[in-house]
Design a protein around this motif. Structure first.
Motif, PDB file in Angstrom:
ATOM      1  N   PRO A 128       0.811  -1.225   0.000  1.00  0.00           N
ATOM      2  CA  PRO A 128       0.000   0.000   0.000  1.00  0.00           C
ATOM      3  C   PRO A 128       0.842   1.273   0.000  1.00  0.00           C
ATOM      4  O   PRO A 128       0.332   2.346  -0.336  1.00  0.00           O
ATOM      5  CB  PRO A 128      -0.817  -0.122   1.287  1.00  0.00           C
ATOM      6  N   PHE A 129       2.121   1.156   0.365  1.00  0.00           N
ATOM      7  CA  PHE A 129       2.991   2.328   0.432  1.00  0.00           C
ATOM      8  C   PHE A 129       3.764   2.557  -0.870  1.00  0.00           C
ATOM      9  O   PHE A 129       4.528   3.510  -0.980  1.00  0.00           O
ATOM     10  CB  PHE A 129       3.959   2.183   1.609  1.00  0.00           C
ATOM     11  N   ASP A 130       3.553   1.680  -1.842  1.00  0.00           N
ATOM     12  CA  ASP A 130       4.161   1.832  -3.162  1.00  0.00           C
ATOM     13  C   ASP A 130       3.359   2.863  -3.951  1.00  0.00           C
ATOM     14  O   ASP A 130       2.145   2.722  -4.126  1.00  0.00           O
ATOM     15  CB  ASP A 130       4.154   0.478  -3.878  1.00  0.00           C
ATOM     16  N   GLU A 131       4.018   3.897  -4.454  1.00  0.00           N
ATOM     17  CA  GLU A 131       3.316   4.938  -5.210  1.00  0.00           C
ATOM     18  C   GLU A 131       2.651   4.379  -6.463  1.00  0.00           C
ATOM     19  O   GLU A 131       1.696   4.970  -6.986  1.00  0.00           O
ATOM     20  CB  GLU A 131       4.293   6.049  -5.594  1.00  0.00           C
ATOM     21  N   ASN A 132       3.149   3.250  -6.955  1.00  0.00           N
ATOM     22  CA  ASN A 132       2.591   2.641  -8.164  1.00  0.00           C
ATOM     23  C   ASN A 132       1.739   1.414  -7.848  1.00  0.00           C
ATOM     24  O   ASN A 132       1.555   0.545  -8.701  1.00  0.00           O
ATOM     25  CB  ASN A 132       3.730   2.245  -9.113  1.00  0.00           C
ATOM     26  N   ALA A 133       1.213   1.342  -6.611  1.00  0.00           N
ATOM     27  CA  ALA A 133       0.464   0.155  -6.184  1.00  0.00           C
ATOM     28  C   ALA A 133      -0.720  -0.134  -7.099  1.00  0.00           C
ATOM     29  O   ALA A 133      -0.969  -1.291  -7.464  1.00  0.00           O
ATOM     30  CB  ALA A 133      -0.015   0.331  -4.743  1.00  0.00           C
ATOM     31  N   VAL A 134      -1.447   0.900  -7.495  1.00  0.00           N
ATOM     32  CA  VAL A 134      -2.660   0.693  -8.302  1.00  0.00           C
ATOM     33  C   VAL A 134      -2.318   0.000  -9.616  1.00  0.00           C
ATOM     34  O   VAL A 134      -3.006  -0.938 -10.044  1.00  0.00           O
ATOM     35  CB  VAL A 134      -3.366   2.037  -8.559  1.00  0.00           C
ATOM     36  N   GLY A 135      -1.243   0.421 -10.252  1.00  0.00           N
ATOM     37  CA  GLY A 135      -0.881  -0.137 -11.547  1.00  0.00           C
ATOM     38  C   GLY A 135      -0.310  -1.539 -11.490  1.00  0.00           C
ATOM     39  O   GLY A 135      -0.210  -2.213 -12.525  1.00  0.00           O
ATOM     40  N   LYS A 136       0.075  -1.994 -10.303  1.00  0.00           N
ATOM     41  CA  LYS A 136       0.699  -3.315 -10.179  1.00  0.00           C
ATOM     42  C   LYS A 136      -0.295  -4.425  -9.833  1.00  0.00           C
ATOM     43  O   LYS A 136       0.087  -5.591  -9.767  1.00  0.00           O
ATOM     44  CB  LYS A 136       1.802  -3.261  -9.121  1.00  0.00           C
ATOM     45  N   ILE A 137      -1.547  -4.072  -9.597  1.00  0.00           N
ATOM     46  CA  ILE A 137      -2.548  -5.096  -9.280  1.00  0.00           C
ATOM     47  C   ILE A 137      -2.931  -5.827 -10.558  1.00  0.00           C
ATOM     48  O   ILE A 137      -3.265  -5.205 -11.571  1.00  0.00           O
ATOM     49  CB  ILE A 137      -3.775  -4.460  -8.603  1.00  0.00           C
ATOM     50  N   THR A 138      -2.880  -7.142 -10.513  1.00  0.00           N
ATOM     51  CA  THR A 138      -3.079  -7.958 -11.717  1.00  0.00           C
ATOM     52  C   THR A 138      -4.509  -8.470 -11.874  1.00  0.00           C
ATOM     53  O   THR A 138      -4.801  -9.188 -12.830  1.00  0.00           O
ATOM     54  CB  THR A 138      -2.123  -9.161 -11.689  1.00  0.00           C
ATOM     55  N   LEU A 139      -5.406  -8.124 -10.954  1.00  0.00           N
ATOM     56  CA  LEU A 139      -6.784  -8.601 -11.013  1.00  0.00           C
ATOM     57  C   LEU A 139      -7.683  -7.563 -11.674  1.00  0.00           C
ATOM     58  O   LEU A 139      -7.425  -6.362 -11.611  1.00  0.00           O
ATOM     59  CB  LEU A 139      -7.310  -8.891  -9.602  1.00  0.00           C
ATOM     60  N   ASP A 140      -8.756  -8.037 -12.284  1.00  0.00           N
ATOM     61  CA  ASP A 140      -9.776  -7.137 -12.833  1.00  0.00           C
ATOM     62  C   ASP A 140     -10.769  -6.757 -11.738  1.00  0.00           C
ATOM     63  O   ASP A 140     -11.001  -7.513 -10.789  1.00  0.00           O
ATOM     64  CB  ASP A 140     -10.529  -7.826 -13.979  1.00  0.00           C
ATOM     65  N   GLN A 163     -11.394   4.521  -8.123  1.00  0.00           N
ATOM     66  CA  GLN A 163     -11.737   5.451  -7.041  1.00  0.00           C
ATOM     67  C   GLN A 163     -11.857   4.707  -5.711  1.00  0.00           C
ATOM     68  O   GLN A 163     -11.336   5.160  -4.685  1.00  0.00           O
ATOM     69  CB  GLN A 163     -13.045   6.173  -7.362  1.00  0.00           C
ATOM     70  N   ASP A 164     -12.539   3.560  -5.718  1.00  0.00           N
ATOM     71  CA  ASP A 164     -12.641   2.739  -4.506  1.00  0.00           C
ATOM     72  C   ASP A 164     -11.255   2.334  -4.013  1.00  0.00           C
ATOM     73  O   ASP A 164     -10.970   2.356  -2.810  1.00  0.00           O
ATOM     74  CB  ASP A 164     -13.446   1.466  -4.783  1.00  0.00           C
ATOM     75  N   LEU A 165     -10.399   1.950  -4.954  1.00  0.00           N
ATOM     76  CA  LEU A 165      -9.068   1.468  -4.587  1.00  0.00           C
ATOM     77  C   LEU A 165      -8.235   2.580  -3.956  1.00  0.00           C
ATOM     78  O   LEU A 165      -7.583   2.376  -2.920  1.00  0.00           O
ATOM     79  CB  LEU A 165      -8.365   0.904  -5.825  1.00  0.00           C
ATOM     80  N   ASN A 166      -8.255   3.752  -4.551  1.00  0.00           N
ATOM     81  CA  ASN A 166      -7.483   4.867  -3.989  1.00  0.00           C
ATOM     82  C   ASN A 166      -7.976   5.229  -2.592  1.00  0.00           C
ATOM     83  O   ASN A 166      -7.173   5.500  -1.686  1.00  0.00           O
ATOM     84  CB  ASN A 166      -7.566   6.082  -4.915  1.00  0.00           C
ATOM     85  N   HIS A 167      -9.303   5.224  -2.408  1.00  0.00           N
ATOM     86  CA  HIS A 167      -9.858   5.517  -1.084  1.00  0.00           C
ATOM     87  C   HIS A 167      -9.420   4.463  -0.072  1.00  0.00           C
ATOM     88  O   HIS A 167      -8.980   4.795   1.044  1.00  0.00           O
ATOM     89  CB  HIS A 167     -11.383   5.570  -1.154  1.00  0.00           C
ATOM     90  N   ALA A 168      -9.526   3.184  -0.452  1.00  0.00           N
ATOM     91  CA  ALA A 168      -9.151   2.104   0.468  1.00  0.00           C
ATOM     92  C   ALA A 168      -7.680   2.194   0.845  1.00  0.00           C
ATOM     93  O   ALA A 168      -7.313   2.033   2.020  1.00  0.00           O
ATOM     94  CB  ALA A 168      -9.458   0.750  -0.172  1.00  0.00           C
ATOM     95  N   LEU A 169      -6.822   2.462  -0.129  1.00  0.00           N
ATOM     96  CA  LEU A 169      -5.389   2.533   0.157  1.00  0.00           C
ATOM     97  C   LEU A 169      -5.071   3.669   1.120  1.00  0.00           C
ATOM     98  O   LEU A 169      -4.218   3.525   2.011  1.00  0.00           O
ATOM     99  CB  LEU A 169      -4.596   2.697  -1.141  1.00  0.00           C
ATOM    100  N   GLU A 170      -5.749   4.796   0.988  1.00  0.00           N
ATOM    101  CA  GLU A 170      -5.508   5.913   1.900  1.00  0.00           C
ATOM    102  C   GLU A 170      -5.908   5.555   3.328  1.00  0.00           C
ATOM    103  O   GLU A 170      -5.193   5.859   4.289  1.00  0.00           O
ATOM    104  CB  GLU A 170      -6.262   7.159   1.428  1.00  0.00           C
TER     105      GLU A 170
END
Length: 437
Positions: A128-140, A163-170
């Protein structure tokens, strides 16, 4: 000649659950001792693992008698602490590595994939602390994301879009270290495989969304032999995210229960789990007939004790105590006073904090006890407290009370629950502006 009582130490002891522990057929053969009380290790703001381990060691070292067994029915940190202490004091228990193969969600998925690939959802790890976390998720989308170590659905989010993912990561980044850091202390005591790499307690796991009827076989492995003593239904509420009740016996078809039990045995043999208890959660997709593994808990569940008492006439601690001592449990089925029982979670569905302005008082609880002597209520929310003060909640609701109800039929049980909650009024008011964060 009278046999001496065996000394059984309970890691995470409190008066409420002590009542369940003694509801086993041969309770007089044991003397149960607190080995750290529940409020010392469970639902805390911080978990000083080393300090708590040393305190537990001192209790055992100073005990004037034999230490025959350690049991626990709580999740983190009690279960891995019990494995560590049992190894140090030469007591029967699963190895720390076997416990972690169940409770480290990524390591567990790797083991499940080896033993039962057809029942293992797709998954990937996320920093979650990786700035590129969103782009590295391999699931749809949609998928579910949660910490590598958690319980009670804490910090678990359904992700439908970016949007859900960014909120959850924060949200997760602000809170994950509370469990992640002490879990790393535990990991530092284990022999970890290279496959885990840098995946520690402050990582997340993303998993394909699976659904269906959820249930959990509860059982044990003892001297290499696999046993199941009951299957619990885990019924979710209408939001499909939060649990409504844990019901026994399961209403899933017996052929599906049998398939799940066979899969569970394969996984536990892969893990090398022995001389310990478990409950293992599954989804059954009725449309496809697929079974999916949700997660594994390397312990009995204290959330199931009431149900076993009401239906089978004894607590599931009968299993935990005898497995820890290395002898045979004497668990009997359907000898209890009721045919169906459940632990209900009375929830308030909101993501907003609030002040509890009304909660059940002693008079209302007494009248409920008179009307339903078998029903047990544990209030989580009390007048004057903030909802956010209730520990370890899922992101979608707050548990106001645990309501344990039994009945002669499932319909009777559900009716008794509906009657019970009429005695449990709650009201709320918004936080004052100066207290809003």
């Amino acid at each position: 000649m009278t046999q001496r009582q065996k000394n059984v130490f309970v890691l995470g002891y409190d008066k409420r659950h002590a009542q369940d522990i003694v509801k086993i057929p041969d309770a007089d053969a044991f003397c149960f001792h607190p080995l750290l009380r529940t409020d010392e290790i469970i639902h805390r703001k911080n978990f000083p693992i080393e300090d708590k381990l040393e305190k537990a060691r001192n209790v055992l070292r100073r005990f004037d008698g034999t230490v025959d067994a350690i049991i626990c029915h709580w999740d983190f940190p009690a279960t891995p602490m019990a494995a560590i202490l049992c190894a140090e004091f030469g007591l029967l228990a699963p190895s720390l590595e076997a416990v972690l193969k169940c409770s480290h969600k990524y390591w567990s998925r790797l083991e499940q994939q080896q033993a039962a690939p057809e029942a293992t959802p797709g998954f990937c790890v996320v920093d979650p602390f990786d700035e590129n976390a969103v782009g590295k998720i391999t699931l749809d989308y949609p998928f579910w994301i949660k910490p590598i170590k958690g319980y009670g659905s804490t910090l678990g989010f359904r992700i439908n879009n970016t949007q859900d993912l960014n909120h959850a990561l924060e949200v997760i980044k602000q809170k994950i270290r509370r469990l992640g850091d002490p879990f790393n202390t535990i990991l530092g005591k284990a022999d970890l495989p290279s496959e885990l790499g840098k995946v520690d307690g402050n990582y997340l796991i993303a998993e394909n969304l699976v659904h269906g009827r959820e249930f959990a076989p509860e059982g044990y492995v003892q001297h290499g032999k696999f046993h199941v003593h009951g299957v619990i239904d885990m019924v979710r509420d209408k939001n499909h995210k939060s649990f409504l009740r844990y019901e026994y016996p399961s209403q899933a078809p017996h052929r599906i229960q049998d398939r799940a039990i066979e899969l569970a045995e394969k996984v536990f043999r892969q893990i090398g789990f022995d001389n310990g208890c478990f409950n293992m959660e599954f989804f059954w997709d009725e449309a496809s007939d697929d079974l999916w593994i949700v997660e594994i808990n390397p312990r009995i569940s204290q959330s199931h004790s009431y149900q076993f008492e009401m239906v089978d006439g004894m607590s599931n601690h009968e299993i935990a105590v005898h497995v820890a001592l290395g002898d045979s449990p004497r668990f009997e089925h359907r000898t209890g006073p009721r045919n169906h029982a459940a632990k209900f979670l009375l929830r308030h569905y909101t993501q907003q904090d609030a002040v509890v302005t009304q909660a059940p008082d002693d008079d209302q609880l007494s009248r409920l006890a008179e009307a339903q002597p078998d029903t047990r209520v544990v209030l989580m929310a009390k007048k004057g407290m903030r909802l956010s003060d209730i520990p370890d909640q899922d992101p979608y609701s707050y548990v106001l009370a645990e309501v344990n109800v039994a009945g002669s039929t499932q319909h009777d049980m559900l009716e008794r629950y509906r009657e019970a909650i009429t005695w449990l009024p709650f009201e709320f008011s918004p936080l004052p502006d100066e207290e809003k964060s």
